[in-house]
Design a protein around this motif. Structure first.
Motif, PDB file in Angstrom:
ATOM      1  N   ALA A 121      48.551  67.588  25.039  1.00  0.00           N
ATOM      2  CA  ALA A 121      47.807  66.372  24.939  1.00  0.00           C
ATOM      3  C   ALA A 121      46.675  66.502  24.166  1.00  0.00           C
ATOM      4  CB  ALA A 121      47.415  66.256  26.381  1.00  0.00           C
ATOM      5  N   SER A 123      43.686  65.859  24.770  1.00  0.00           N
ATOM      6  CA  SER A 123      42.602  66.327  25.496  1.00  0.00           C
ATOM      7  C   SER A 123      42.640  67.814  24.989  1.00  0.00           C
ATOM      8  CB  SER A 123      42.576  65.872  26.895  1.00  0.00           C
ATOM      9  OG  SER A 123      42.586  64.499  26.950  1.00  0.00           O
ATOM     10  N   VAL A 191      42.572  61.039  16.277  1.00  0.00           N
ATOM     11  CA  VAL A 191      43.688  60.834  17.009  1.00  0.00           C
ATOM     12  C   VAL A 191      44.686  60.377  16.355  1.00  0.00           C
ATOM     13  CG1 VAL A 191      44.821  59.856  19.074  1.00  0.00           C
ATOM     14  CG2 VAL A 191      42.490  61.009  19.414  1.00  0.00           C
ATOM     15  N   HIS A 193      48.659  59.423  16.199  1.00  0.00           N
ATOM     16  CA  HIS A 193      49.733  59.070  16.877  1.00  0.00           C
ATOM     17  C   HIS A 193      50.960  59.059  16.303  1.00  0.00           C
ATOM     18  CE1 HIS A 193      47.472  58.462  20.763  1.00  0.00           C
ATOM     19  NE2 HIS A 193      46.740  57.514  20.180  1.00  0.00           N
ATOM     20  N   HIS A 212      50.493  57.364  27.507  1.00  0.00           N
ATOM     21  CA  HIS A 212      49.238  56.965  28.222  1.00  0.00           C
ATOM     22  C   HIS A 212      48.553  55.492  27.739  1.00  0.00           C
ATOM     23  CE1 HIS A 212      44.722  57.287  28.580  1.00  0.00           C
ATOM     24  NE2 HIS A 212      44.858  58.359  29.314  1.00  0.00           N
ATOM     25  N   GLN A 214      45.774  54.336  26.872  1.00  0.00           N
ATOM     26  CA  GLN A 214      44.752  54.292  25.733  1.00  0.00           C
ATOM     27  C   GLN A 214      45.720  54.190  24.683  1.00  0.00           C
ATOM     28  OE1 GLN A 214      41.566  54.220  24.552  1.00  0.00           O
ATOM     29  NE2 GLN A 214      40.521  54.176  26.352  1.00  0.00           N
ATOM     30  N   THR A 237      49.785  61.409  27.078  1.00  0.00           N
ATOM     31  CA  THR A 237      50.776  61.369  26.061  1.00  0.00           C
ATOM     32  C   THR A 237      51.694  62.438  26.014  1.00  0.00           C
ATOM     33  OG1 THR A 237      49.260  62.451  24.595  1.00  0.00           O
ATOM     34  CG2 THR A 237      49.225  60.167  24.446  1.00  0.00           C
TER      35      THR A 237
HETATM   36  O1  LIG Z   1      46.999  61.586  26.986  1.00  0.00           O
HETATM   37  C1  LIG Z   1      46.340  62.287  26.232  1.00  0.00           C
HETATM   38  O2  LIG Z   1      47.136  62.896  25.250  1.00  0.00           O
HETATM   39  C2  LIG Z   1      44.872  62.320  26.188  1.00  0.00           C
HETATM   40  O3  LIG Z   1      44.358  63.273  25.875  1.00  0.00           O
HETATM   41  C3  LIG Z   1      44.320  61.239  26.923  1.00  0.00           C
HETATM   42  C4  LIG Z   1      43.540  60.195  25.829  1.00  0.00           C
HETATM   43  C5  LIG Z   1      42.661  59.186  26.533  1.00  0.00           C
HETATM   44  O4  LIG Z   1      42.391  59.415  27.743  1.00  0.00           O
HETATM   45  O5  LIG Z   1      42.284  58.426  25.868  1.00  0.00           O
HETATM   46  C6  LIG Z   1      42.855  61.025  25.038  1.00  0.00           C
HETATM   47  C7  LIG Z   1      42.826  60.498  23.776  1.00  0.00           C
HETATM   48  C8  LIG Z   1      43.731  59.584  22.960  1.00  0.00           C
HETATM   49  O6  LIG Z   1      42.635  58.551  22.896  1.00  0.00           O
HETATM   50  C9  LIG Z   1      44.466  59.002  24.130  1.00  0.00           C
HETATM   51  C10 LIG Z   1      44.674  59.465  25.219  1.00  0.00           C
END
Ligand SMILES: O=C(O)C(=O)C[C@]1(C(=O)O)C=C[C@@H](O)C=C1
Length: 399
Positions: A121, A123, A191, A193, A212, A214, A237
């Motif tokens: 993740a 995080s 971040v 993706h 996720h 977000q 994620t």
């Molecule tokens: O799902 C993840 O990988 C996270 O770390 C969570 C999370 C979030 O909570 O916003 C962290 C960063 C990214 O913006 C997308 C998701």
């Protein structure tokens, strides 16, 4: 987070469906009125997140990391044995005293750091950026990570607060008030993706994408352009990537990191799929004890307060900082769950009930600066509630 409809997809197992989240919060913050301001893993794809039920009575930290008592404030210390010796010697070759700076610049060696989600993740990457040599501990929910620190299961938590595309992660603002933890740092993470799928699956085979909420919001337009119609929100994620791999889904992709692709042995079908090139998430670092604030480097101070009903109250509150030339970097308002309404007399002398709010404000200032202390003393004179959430070094590194 951008609002979005996420139709339920039939393929998700029951446990995952129940874990589907939105960023709306059900926490009950408990600010007491007129409370005074206090100054206050190694990556392994098989590590399961700590469930929310993990509870352990407080016990001394048993991870080799001690603590120092400095001016009455306990601050986490670096494990001295691992510190490069020359740095602790003066020109006479004698040991020089450990300073609070040494304590704060800990690399995290020996620290257990909680994050929300599965290995891979974002995080977890943020936790590693904050504490490069730490042992990361995956947690099922944000709440679990807070509890894990509070119950001494881990030493720190690194949790997201806001993202340049998706906005604030409200749940974590609310949780700050439900716990007694301190913000001891911030870390910004770029971040990027990727669209992941099982080996051999092509973009045109994908009918669904999971991630996720977000992350889905951050890639909304790109996913539509790629022709993938259905979205399903899950807890994180990396959890999405794990699910796609474990269920060997052929018509479903995951939005996750390239590290998650590696860990769960998925193909990367597209990289950098966030709608804007710049996509940065700001995370907070949480600990049981505050750090000692300094004035010799950029510091931020995060506070929360609520106000009486009446014209100009917020103006007056923000003026305590403006008058002292203290810059604000963020303001967020959240429902005041313990005191949801404030009663006011409107211009027709009828009594009306307005929603009440908590204001979370980040100041570009250190609590060690008398100017900040005076501003907060001034705010305390008329705020109905106020609390310092932490005073910590500003992250000035490249995201
Ligand atoms: O799902 C993840 O990988 C996270 O770390 C969570 C999370 C979030 O909570 O916003 C962290 C960063 C990214 O913006 C997308 C998701």
């Amino acid at each position: 987070m951008a609002s979005m409809t996420t139709p339920r997809l039939p393929f998700l197992p029951a446990r995952t469906r129940s874990a589907v989240t939105t960023s709306s919060s059900s926490s009950s913050s408990s600010p007491s009125p007129r409370r005074s301001i206090k100054c206050s893993s190694s990556t392994n794809a098989n590590s399961a997140p700590l469930p929310s039920t993990s509870r352990r009575p407080p016990a001394p930290v048993a991870d080799g990391v001690g603590s120092a008592d400095l001016n009455g404030l306990r601050a986490p210390s670096v494990p001295v044995a691992d510190s490069p010796l020359p740095a602790y010697r003066d020109p006479h070759g004698l040991p020089r005293p450990l300073t609070s700076a040494d304590l704060m610049e800990s690399s995290g060696e020996g620290l257990k750091v909680a994050y929300q989600g599965f290995p891979g993740a974002y995080s977890e990457a943020a936790a590693k950026k904050a504490y490069p040599n730490c042992q990361t501990v995956p947690c099922e929910h944000f709440d679990t990570a807070f509890q894990a620190v509070q119950n001494w299961i881990v030493d720190r938590a690194v949790l997201p607060l806001e993202n340049t595309l998706g906005g604030s992660i409200h749940r974590n603002y609310d949780l700050l008030l439900r716990h007694e933890l301190h913000i001891v740092g911030e870390v910004r993470l770029a971040v990027r993706h990727c669209l992941l799928a099982n080996r051999g699956v092509k973009i045109e085979n994908l009918r669904n994408v999971i991630s996720h909420p977000q992350a889905l919001a951050q890639c909304e337009h790109t996913l539509t352009e790629l022709g993938i119609e259905h979205r399903q929100a899950v807890d994180d994620t990396a959890g999405a990537a794990k699910l796609v791999a474990e269920q060997m889904l052929q018509d479903t992709g995951a939005v996750a990191s390239s590290l998650a692709a590696e860990l769960y042995e998925l193909d990367i079908l597209a990289e950098n799929i966030q709608d804007e090139k710049v996509n940065v998430t700001r995370f907070m670092m949480l600990a049981r004890e505050p750090i000692i604030p300094r004035v010799d480097k950029p510091f931020k101070t995060s506070i929360v307060f609520s106000l009486e009903e009446g014209p100009g109250q917020l103006f007056k509150a923000l003026a305590v900082f403006a008058l002292r030339e203290i810059n604000l970097t963020k303001i967020e308002s959240r429902p005041h769950k313990k005191r949801p309404f404030r009663v006011a007399d409107d211009t027709f002398s009828t009594r009306v009930k307005y929603f009440d709010y908590l204001f979370y404000v980040d100041l570009e200032a250190s609590m060690a600066d008398p100017k900040t202390q005076n501003a907060l003393r001034n705010l305390e004179e008329f705020a109905t509630f106020s609390r310092v959430l932490g005073s910590y070094p500003t992250d000035v590194s490249e995201a």
